[in-house]
Design an enzyme around this catalytic site. Structure first.
Site: not given
Length: 303
Positions: A49, A77, A91, A182
């Protein structure tokens, strides 16, 4: 495994480990890198993203033939959850949906994270690139339309708590393909009873590839053009986990032409191997004691 990127005439083949910056789309970063490397063909192995940063493997030329291997690989991540606030997108870029008091301690945070380790069901977020009737879900979301989504099974291999601060927690997550960080952050927030959204997200690994040696597009642009090809990893970096099989000159030529060949090695029926003559030829598979071409690369000479 080969030690250099490959060139076929003016074609550029190899793997570029790009450190995508926050705010840029994956495609924009890809296209800038492709132009700077003067590559005719390029793709990436997994979208990030715009709000996320970190490892974006860019596959050039013949390397694009092996993109599915990275798409199917585990990812890692580092992310920061802002506690007590939920948003429309999950987010920091979304509109605030709710605010709740944060009354959690370290034990509660660690316990909540532990609940999501292993195989879990995730409902893909509306703000995602998944398609419904040929249209991305985020396009519906921007119009205020909610589409019913089926839960998907993903595997959270590990969640490590890196730092706990007032109103936030930083995590390292290792997970299977198809995981939405997310959604994971939102679910952890709900498990804590206060809600949460991502305020930062950075991909640190994709399969065997790591952010440690990645480079930004700005840094590539600042380099002399003649030095840029030295940034590329060879195509066979993507298949290093397969067993290596070496062919003599005659067998390599037949294999390159799509013929099954005799080869040395312990033949395990159905096993995929990376195959070499004088250079990397592609992937083959043992069939009835012979090495059958599976995915070939165009022949090249060392750059």
């Amino acid at each position: 495994m080969g030690r250099a990127s490959r060139r076929r005439g003016d074609a550029v083949d190899g793997v570029l480990l790009l450190d995508k910056p926050h705010g840029a789309s994956s495609n924009a970063a890809l296209q800038r890198a492709r132009r700077l490397l003067n590559a005719a063909k390029a793709g990436h192995a997994g979208t990030l993203d715009p709000m996320a940063s970190g490892l974006l493997p860019v596959l050039l030329g013949e390397a694009t033939k092996f993109s599915q291997l990275l798409l199917d690989a585990d990812k890692a991540y580092e992310t920061t959850l802002s506690l007590g606030v939920t948003t429309t997108t999950g987010d920091v870029e979304g509109e605030v949906l709710s605010r709740r008091e944060v009354m959690v301690d370290e034990d509660a945070i660690r316990s909540a994270c532990a609940r999501f380790v292993g195989e879990i069901e995730q409902v893909p977020p509306m703000y995602s690139a998944l398609k419904h009737q040929g249209k991305a879900l985020y396009e519906y979301a921007r119009q205020g339309v909610e589409i019913e989504r089926k839960a998907r099974r993903v595997n959270i291999r590990e969640i490590e708590v890196l730092e706990i601060a007032p109103g936030s927690v930083s995590l390292r997550v290792r997970c299977s393909k198809g995981t939405y960080i997310r959604t994971l952050g939102q679910d952890i927030g709900e498990a804590l009873g206060c809600g949460a959204h991502l305020s930062a997200l950075r991909r640190t690994a994709a399969g065997p590839l790591s952010l440690d040696t990645a480079i930004t597009v700005d840094a590539i642009e600042a380099m002399p053009a003649e030095q840029r090809s030295g940034l590329l990893l060879p195509v066979d970096t993507l298949v290093a986990h397969f067993t290596e099989v070496r062919l003599d000159v005659a067998a390599a030529e037949r294999f390159r032409l799509g013929q099954a060949v005799e080869a040395e090695g312990h033949a395990i029926e159905g096993e995929t191997c990376r195959v070499y003559g004088e250079s990397f030829l592609g992937l083959g598979q043992w069939r009835a004691g012979r090495m059958q071409p599976q995915r070939l690369v165009a022949q090249a000479q060392e750059a």
